[in-house]
Design an enzyme around this catalytic site. Structure first.
Site, PDB file in Angstrom:
ATOM      1  CG  ASP A  10      -1.816   1.191   1.285  1.00  0.00           C
ATOM      2  OD1 ASP A  10      -2.501   1.459   0.277  1.00  0.00           O
ATOM      3  OD2 ASP A  10      -1.830   1.868   2.319  1.00  0.00           O
ATOM      4  CG  ASP A  12      -1.390   7.377   0.572  1.00  0.00           C
ATOM      5  OD1 ASP A  12      -0.368   7.952   0.157  1.00  0.00           O
ATOM      6  OD2 ASP A  12      -2.451   7.331  -0.070  1.00  0.00           O
TER       7      ASP A  12
END
Length: 179
Positions: A10, A12
């Site tokens: 991922d 962020d």
């Protein structure tokens, strides 16, 4: 030909720091808000040295919501690609109401990358900071690591660690057990 192993990350909260808006973790909307998390570059180099392909997989609904432009997102990703040894950055630019297959927790981003890059999903990992990352990884058939954060429940992941360095240790340990 057997598939290659990959780490899906991922963006962020894993690769870069979240931006806090209205008391909630959010994505940077401009390059000047992009801050790579300390230790990420070294952790990714270690994963590369182990032979993993590295992919950032990210939901970016602010594009669909009109809060940032496609060009701004492309600029952010170009900066991230210059800073980190990623093989590709895949982004869902949709919102929940679009019902697309690529928005996590659905597994579309991972499945698309797996098909295009000949990835062995069973030998791969998803590393995220949100419960939807864990759900996405499980749906794709990869092992999951969740970074412990005050904004997630830490439920359902195969492993929970503090940071990406901890994820590398967990992956290394798992890889050594396989041999």
């Amino acid at each position: 030909m057997p598939g290659r192993r990959a780490i899906f990350l991922d963006r962020d909260g894993v690769l870069n720091r979240v931006v806090w808006r209205d008391g909630k973790p959010a994505s940077p909307r401009h390059v000047d808000e992009l801050q790579i998390v300390t230790g990420v570059e070294a952790a990714l180099r270690d994963l590369k040295a182990m032979g993993f392909l590295l992919f950032a997989v990210t939901n970016q609904p602010d594009v669909r919501r009109g809060l940032m432009t496609d060009a701004a997102l492309d600029e952010l990703h170009a900066a991230l690609a210059r800073a980190l040894p990623l093989d590709e950055i895949a982004a869902c630019r949709h919102d929940d109401r679009d019902g697309c297959a690529c928005r996590k927790p659905k597994a579309g981003l991972l499945l698309d990358l797996a098909e295009r890059w000949n990835i062995d999903l069973a030998g791969s990992w998803m590393v995220g900071d949100m419960d939807r990352d864990t759900i996405c990884g499980r749906a794709a058939g990869v092992s999951t690591i969740l970074l412990a954060r005050p904004y997630n429940s830490a439920a359902g992941a195969d492993r929970v660690v503090d940071d990406l360095t901890g994820a590398v240790r967990a992956i290394t340990q798992d890889t050594l057990q396989e041999t």
